[in-house]
Write an enzyme that holds these catalytic residues in place. Structure first.
Site, PDB file in Angstrom:
ATOM      1  N   CYS A   2       0.841  -1.191   0.000  1.00 23.49           N
ATOM      2  CA  CYS A   2       0.000   0.000   0.000  1.00 23.49           C
ATOM      3  C   CYS A   2       0.879   1.245   0.000  1.00 23.49           C
ATOM      4  O   CYS A   2       1.953   1.261   0.575  1.00 23.49           O
ATOM      5  CB  CYS A   2      -0.953   0.094   1.197  1.00 23.49           C
ATOM      6  SG  CYS A   2      -2.064  -1.288   1.317  1.00 23.49           S
ATOM      7  N   ARG A  27       3.607  -0.229  -5.006  1.00 23.10           N
ATOM      8  CA  ARG A  27       3.391  -0.727  -3.652  1.00 23.10           C
ATOM      9  C   ARG A  27       2.070  -1.500  -3.527  1.00 23.10           C
ATOM     10  O   ARG A  27       1.773  -2.071  -2.474  1.00 23.10           O
ATOM     11  CB  ARG A  27       3.380   0.428  -2.654  1.00 23.10           C
ATOM     12  CG  ARG A  27       4.663   1.241  -2.659  1.00 23.10           C
ATOM     13  CD  ARG A  27       4.576   2.380  -1.682  1.00 23.10           C
ATOM     14  NE  ARG A  27       4.480   1.884  -0.331  1.00 23.10           N
ATOM     15  CZ  ARG A  27       5.501   1.549   0.432  1.00 23.10           C
ATOM     16  NH1 ARG A  27       6.723   1.677  -0.023  1.00 23.10           N
ATOM     17  NH2 ARG A  27       5.326   1.107   1.654  1.00 23.10           N
ATOM     18  N   TRP A  73      -2.890  -2.740  -1.635  1.00 26.70           N
ATOM     19  CA  TRP A  73      -2.602  -4.158  -1.825  1.00 26.70           C
ATOM     20  C   TRP A  73      -3.360  -4.843  -0.690  1.00 26.70           C
ATOM     21  O   TRP A  73      -3.010  -4.721   0.472  1.00 26.70           O
ATOM     22  CB  TRP A  73      -1.099  -4.420  -1.734  1.00 26.70           C
ATOM     23  CG  TRP A  73      -0.738  -5.837  -2.049  1.00 26.70           C
ATOM     24  CD1 TRP A  73      -0.473  -6.359  -3.273  1.00 26.70           C
ATOM     25  CD2 TRP A  73      -0.608  -6.921  -1.116  1.00 26.70           C
ATOM     26  NE1 TRP A  73      -0.198  -7.702  -3.164  1.00 26.70           N
ATOM     27  CE2 TRP A  73      -0.272  -8.072  -1.858  1.00 26.70           C
ATOM     28  CE3 TRP A  73      -0.751  -7.037   0.269  1.00 26.70           C
ATOM     29  CZ2 TRP A  73      -0.076  -9.308  -1.262  1.00 26.70           C
ATOM     30  CZ3 TRP A  73      -0.551  -8.272   0.868  1.00 26.70           C
ATOM     31  CH2 TRP A  73      -0.220  -9.389   0.090  1.00 26.70           C
ATOM     32  N   ASN A  99      -1.362   2.431   5.589  1.00 24.70           N
ATOM     33  CA  ASN A  99      -0.468   1.375   5.095  1.00 24.70           C
ATOM     34  C   ASN A  99      -0.037   0.563   6.315  1.00 24.70           C
ATOM     35  O   ASN A  99       0.414   1.145   7.298  1.00 24.70           O
ATOM     36  CB  ASN A  99       0.732   2.032   4.398  1.00 24.70           C
ATOM     37  CG  ASN A  99       1.866   1.063   4.093  1.00 24.70           C
ATOM     38  OD1 ASN A  99       3.023   1.465   4.026  1.00 24.70           O
ATOM     39  ND2 ASN A  99       1.574  -0.191   3.910  1.00 24.70           N
ATOM     40  N   GLY A 100      -0.203  -0.756   6.244  1.00 23.27           N
ATOM     41  CA  GLY A 100       0.209  -1.598   7.372  1.00 23.27           C
ATOM     42  C   GLY A 100      -0.884  -2.579   7.730  1.00 23.27           C
ATOM     43  O   GLY A 100      -1.875  -2.730   7.001  1.00 23.27           O
ATOM     44  N   GLU A 471      16.149 -18.783  -8.984  1.00 28.70           N
ATOM     45  CA  GLU A 471      15.809 -17.383  -9.273  1.00 28.70           C
ATOM     46  C   GLU A 471      15.147 -17.256 -10.654  1.00 28.70           C
ATOM     47  O   GLU A 471      14.209 -16.468 -10.823  1.00 28.70           O
ATOM     48  CB  GLU A 471      17.070 -16.512  -9.157  1.00 28.70           C
ATOM     49  CG  GLU A 471      16.879 -15.037  -9.457  1.00 28.70           C
ATOM     50  CD  GLU A 471      15.842 -14.305  -8.602  1.00 28.70           C
ATOM     51  OE1 GLU A 471      15.364 -14.848  -7.599  1.00 28.70           O
ATOM     52  OE2 GLU A 471      15.482 -13.172  -8.985  1.00 28.70           O
ATOM     53  N   LYS A 475      11.452 -15.600 -11.348  1.00 30.02           N
ATOM     54  CA  LYS A 475      11.197 -14.531 -12.327  1.00 30.02           C
ATOM     55  C   LYS A 475      10.094 -14.954 -13.294  1.00 30.02           C
ATOM     56  O   LYS A 475       9.209 -14.174 -13.613  1.00 30.02           O
ATOM     57  CB  LYS A 475      12.461 -14.179 -13.133  1.00 30.02           C
ATOM     58  CG  LYS A 475      13.550 -13.446 -12.395  1.00 30.02           C
ATOM     59  CD  LYS A 475      13.225 -12.019 -12.012  1.00 30.02           C
ATOM     60  CE  LYS A 475      12.624 -11.922 -10.654  1.00 30.02           C
ATOM     61  NZ  LYS A 475      13.401 -11.823  -9.495  1.00 30.02           N
ATOM     62  N   GLU A 478       6.566 -15.143 -11.468  1.00 29.84           N
ATOM     63  CA  GLU A 478       5.889 -13.891 -11.096  1.00 29.84           C
ATOM     64  C   GLU A 478       5.530 -13.028 -12.297  1.00 29.84           C
ATOM     65  O   GLU A 478       4.544 -12.311 -12.256  1.00 29.84           O
ATOM     66  CB  GLU A 478       6.684 -13.099 -10.048  1.00 29.84           C
ATOM     67  CG  GLU A 478       8.035 -12.641 -10.479  1.00 29.84           C
ATOM     68  CD  GLU A 478       8.823 -11.965  -9.358  1.00 29.84           C
ATOM     69  OE1 GLU A 478       8.232 -11.382  -8.463  1.00 29.84           O
ATOM     70  OE2 GLU A 478      10.066 -12.034  -9.425  1.00 29.84           O
ATOM     71  N   HIS A 494      14.686 -39.379  -8.414  1.00 33.73           N
ATOM     72  CA  HIS A 494      14.004 -39.636  -7.142  1.00 33.73           C
ATOM     73  C   HIS A 494      12.559 -39.151  -7.155  1.00 33.73           C
ATOM     74  O   HIS A 494      11.978 -38.929  -6.096  1.00 33.73           O
ATOM     75  CB  HIS A 494      14.799 -39.008  -5.993  1.00 33.73           C
ATOM     76  CG  HIS A 494      16.181 -39.579  -5.899  1.00 33.73           C
ATOM     77  ND1 HIS A 494      16.429 -40.822  -5.382  1.00 33.73           N
ATOM     78  CD2 HIS A 494      17.369 -39.097  -6.314  1.00 33.73           C
ATOM     79  CE1 HIS A 494      17.731 -41.078  -5.469  1.00 33.73           C
ATOM     80  NE2 HIS A 494      18.322 -40.050  -6.038  1.00 33.73           N
ATOM     81  N   LYS A 594       5.697  -4.492  -4.562  1.00 29.19           N
ATOM     82  CA  LYS A 594       7.150  -4.363  -4.485  1.00 29.19           C
ATOM     83  C   LYS A 594       7.667  -4.462  -3.057  1.00 29.19           C
ATOM     84  O   LYS A 594       8.710  -5.027  -2.805  1.00 29.19           O
ATOM     85  CB  LYS A 594       7.552  -3.029  -5.107  1.00 29.19           C
ATOM     86  CG  LYS A 594       9.053  -2.774  -5.176  1.00 29.19           C
ATOM     87  CD  LYS A 594       9.690  -3.653  -6.220  1.00 29.19           C
ATOM     88  CE  LYS A 594      11.174  -3.402  -6.384  1.00 29.19           C
ATOM     89  NZ  LYS A 594      11.806  -4.579  -7.018  1.00 29.19           N
TER      90      LYS A 594
HETATM   91  C1  F6R Z   1      10.934 -11.208  -6.628  1.00 28.39           C
HETATM   92  C2  F6R Z   1      10.923 -10.201  -5.595  1.00 28.39           C
HETATM   93  C3  F6R Z   1      10.595 -10.609  -4.213  1.00 28.39           C
HETATM   94  C4  F6R Z   1      11.489  -9.840  -3.228  1.00 28.39           C
HETATM   95  C5  F6R Z   1      11.072 -10.138  -1.787  1.00 28.39           C
HETATM   96  C6  F6R Z   1      11.975  -9.443  -0.800  1.00 28.39           C
HETATM   97  O1  F6R Z   1      11.308 -10.659  -7.845  1.00 28.39           O
HETATM   98  O2  F6R Z   1      11.161  -9.052  -5.861  1.00 28.39           O
HETATM   99  O3  F6R Z   1      10.722 -11.974  -4.031  1.00 28.39           O
HETATM  100  O4  F6R Z   1      12.809 -10.214  -3.448  1.00 28.39           O
HETATM  101  O5  F6R Z   1       9.761  -9.707  -1.599  1.00 28.39           O
HETATM  102  O6  F6R Z   1      11.924  -8.063  -0.947  1.00 28.39           O
HETATM  103  P1  F6R Z   1      13.083  -7.152  -0.392  1.00 28.39           P
HETATM  104  O7  F6R Z   1      14.314  -7.477  -1.147  1.00 28.39           O
HETATM  105  O8  F6R Z   1      12.608  -5.748  -0.628  1.00 28.39           O
HETATM  106  O9  F6R Z   1      13.224  -7.473   1.069  1.00 28.39           O
END
Ligand code: F6R
Length: 599
Positions: A2, A27, A73, A99-100, A471, A475, A478, A494, A594
């Site tokens: 948020c 956000r 969010w 926010n929270g 990773e 990517k 998401e 296995h 984010k």
């Molecule tokens: C994936 C992604 C998330 C963040 C995770 C941690 O692309 O961005 O998995 O890596 O939410 O966020 P931070 O790094 O801000 O603690």
């Protein structure tokens, strides 16, 4: 999650709020809303979905000079107009954006219902605004701000709040464990969850601390603690250069992948200065008996790569933990622990809680963070920035590479401080910079096109290559919602081999020379069951049967400890182009945001 914004001034308040909300959309973007005020008239407009939907329905309120806004969010209640902020108190005296997460909202709601309060939404926020209204009616509560403080005293959880009272021309604010900033400029006031909103508004801003409250009204900005004692604050300079917007790129994600190289240059420049290590060098490394790395999502994956670097460079054992697990586990952590917390945002709730726990157990805590004004950067004992520059796209790309590079430098620095030898970091980072320079974009687009209609993908790897596989899967998941999963190549037999059938894609990551023949042998097992193979490797394949592979992604060779940082870039690009090919918005994956400021 948020984003909140507040504005008071001379411009069209609706325009300011909507434009600033667009900057905060990363956000959360499942609904949004604004409340603007003219005299005692408060007009609330809300919309489901992106800010663009709100923009379409907002109409100006004559004489409005101040207002608050929110991009959501969802945590409590589905994304819909009713649950979208701002929320009004039952008697419409107060309006709030939040926010929270309020953990005890249910008990508070019951208490308020017993006092005949009625609720229209499913949110925890509506409880807060009614609690404020409830306190403001009490004879002993003389000021609006006192009612807000009294209400906040009852809240368990996290909040950044912006609050309006129908009879006042002030914007009130409160902060606990969620970021909040404000700034003034020539009779105008701005409140925001991110300093990005001050670009083009002011050259400096104030950082709110946990437990701080305040208001702006009649040209006066006032900060205080929970006893309403005024707090003195120094403004922070705004680094406008950090906020370079999308330029000619279609999306932030691809722009940020192109910036991976710049991030490495920034790191090299910053950490070549002795002063950048001054604080870190004070650590008594001889007393460190164990090292832990903690993070979430991509940051956790960077931690996995980092642990391999640390173990190989220092010969020390290094445990890696997902923050949401670490905070509830009985992992050995004491005064001989160096606990490293990795986070792009520095606001991830689980990572912050994990840092707090490690700190209370006596560990030395080190934050490896991108957002330098963030909570984690401030609360950890030591802080090393990753210098990636602002990352807007929800899928983390340049920050991942930067996190690995800084962990590489940390390992080299500890080794040097212990007198165990020097690592030729400069040359190795130059090599990495060259390796992440984007070439073959058409090749990646073709791969994306091939993969876009798949419902699932499998990745196999061994050793540090497995981190790249993890990773790459994240990517792809998401940004394009394809169910991509990583397995250790040796685990194939296995269980997972049962899934492989004709034309099933298996992506093979094999840059570790020592494990190459083993991994390729596993890949052949999948091939024998009809799988199509995509190989990513920096190794020379002269002695191998290249025709086994339907597609090969050849990456430039770097220091083997840094190879995962080079090998991920093609997959960041592929994930981006799959998303684009599917007509999705790679910058804003569904259900994600984010900055994950809730548990
Ligand atoms: C994936 C992604 C998330 C963040 C995770 C941690 O692309 O961005 O998995 O890596 O939410 O966020 P931070 O790094 O801000 O603690």
């Amino acid at each position: 999650m948020c984003g909140i914004v507040g504005y008071s001034g001379i411009k069209s308040v609706e325009n300011v709020l909507v434009n600033k909300l667009k900057l905060l959309e990363y956000r959360g973007y499942d609904s949004s809303g604004i409340a603007v005020k003219s005299g005692e008239n408060i007009k609330v407009t809300k919309a489901k979905g992106e800010i663009a939907n709100l923009e379409r329905v907002v109409e100006p309120l004559e004489g409005a000079t101040l207002g608050i806004g929110h991009t959501r969010w969802a945590t409590h209640g589905v994304p819909c107009e009713i649950n979208a902020h701002p929320h009004l108190s039952m008697n419409k005296e107060w309006t709030i954006v939040h926010n929270g997460v309020i953990e005890n909202y249910s008990a508070l709601k019951t208490e308020l219902k017993e006092r005949d309060y009625e609720f229209v939404s499913e949110t925890d926020t509506e409880v807060v605004v009614n609690l404020i209204e409830c306190y403001s009616g009490k004879p002993e509560v003389k000021y609006d701000l006192a009612a807000i403080i009294k209400a906040c005293e009852r809240l368990d959880g996290s909040y950044a709040l912006a609050v309006l009272n129908r009879k006042s021309d002030k914007i009130y604010f409160a902060k606990n464990k969620c970021p909040l900033y404000c700034g003034v400029n020539d009779g105008e006031f701005m409140l925001s969850s991110d300093p990005i909103c001050f670009v083009g508004f002011s050259n400096e801003y104030y950082v709110l601390e946990n437990g701080e409250f305040g208001y702006y009204g009649n040209g006066k900005l006032f900060f205080c603690d929970e006893s309403m004692r005024q707090t003195e604050k120094e403004p922070v300079k705004l680094d406008c250069s950090a906020y370079n917007f999308k330029n000619d790129f279609s999306h932030f994600m691809i722009k940020e992948i192109y910036e991976v190289k710049d991030a490495i240059s920034n790191i090299m420049e910053y950490y070549s200065e002795k002063s950048s290590w001054r604080h870190f060098d004070e650590i008594d490394f001889k007393s460190i008996k164990n090292i832990k790395i903690v993070g979430c999502g991509t940051a956790y994956h960077a931690g996995l790569v980092g642990a391999n670097i640390i173990e190989r460079q220092l010969g020390a054992e290094c445990g890696v933990y997902v923050a949401s697990e670490y905070r509830y586990a009985s992992t050995k952590t004491d005064k001989n622990t160096l606990a490293i917390f990795i986070s792009q945002s520095g606001e991830t709730a689980d990572t912050l809680a994990a840092e707090d726990i490690a700190c209370r157990k006596g560990a030395k805590t080190l934050a490896v963070v991108n957002v330098e004004y963030s909570t984690l950067a401030k609360t950890a004992d030591y802080f090393l920035p990753i210098k990636a520059g602002v990352e807007i796209a929800v899928a983390s790309t340049k920050a991942y590479v930067a996190q690995i590079v800084v962990l590489y430098l940390i390992a080299a620095r500890i080794k040097s401080n212990l007198g165990c030898g020097e690592t030729p970091v400069k040359g190795e980072l130059e090599r990495l910079k060259n390796a992440v320079t984007i070439r073959n974009i058409e090749h990646y687009k073709r791969i994306a096109d091939e993969l876009k209609s798949r419902r699932s993908l499998f990745m196999i790897a061994r050793g540090a290559d497995y981190c790249t596989a993890l990773e790459a899967c994240l990517k792809i998941k998401e940004t394009s919602y394809i169910n991509a999963n990583a397995y250790y190549a040796g685990e194939l037999k296995h269980g997972f081999l049962a899934i492989v059938e004709e034309n099933f894609y298996v992506c093979v990551f094999a840059s570790d020379e020592k494990l190459l023949s083993k991994t390729l042998a596993n890949a052949e097992e999948a091939k024998a069951r009809g799988a199509k193979l995509i190989l990513t490797t920096c190794c020379d394949l002269e002695n191998y049967n290249k025709s086994n592979f339907d597609i090969i992604i050849k990456t430039p060779k770097t220091d083997e400890l840094l190879q995962p940082a080079a090998d991920i870039v093609p997959w960041q690009i592929i994930a981006y182009y799959i998303s684009v090919a599917k007509g999705l918005n790679p910058d804003k994956p569904r259900n994600l945001a984010k900055s994950v400021t809730v548990e």
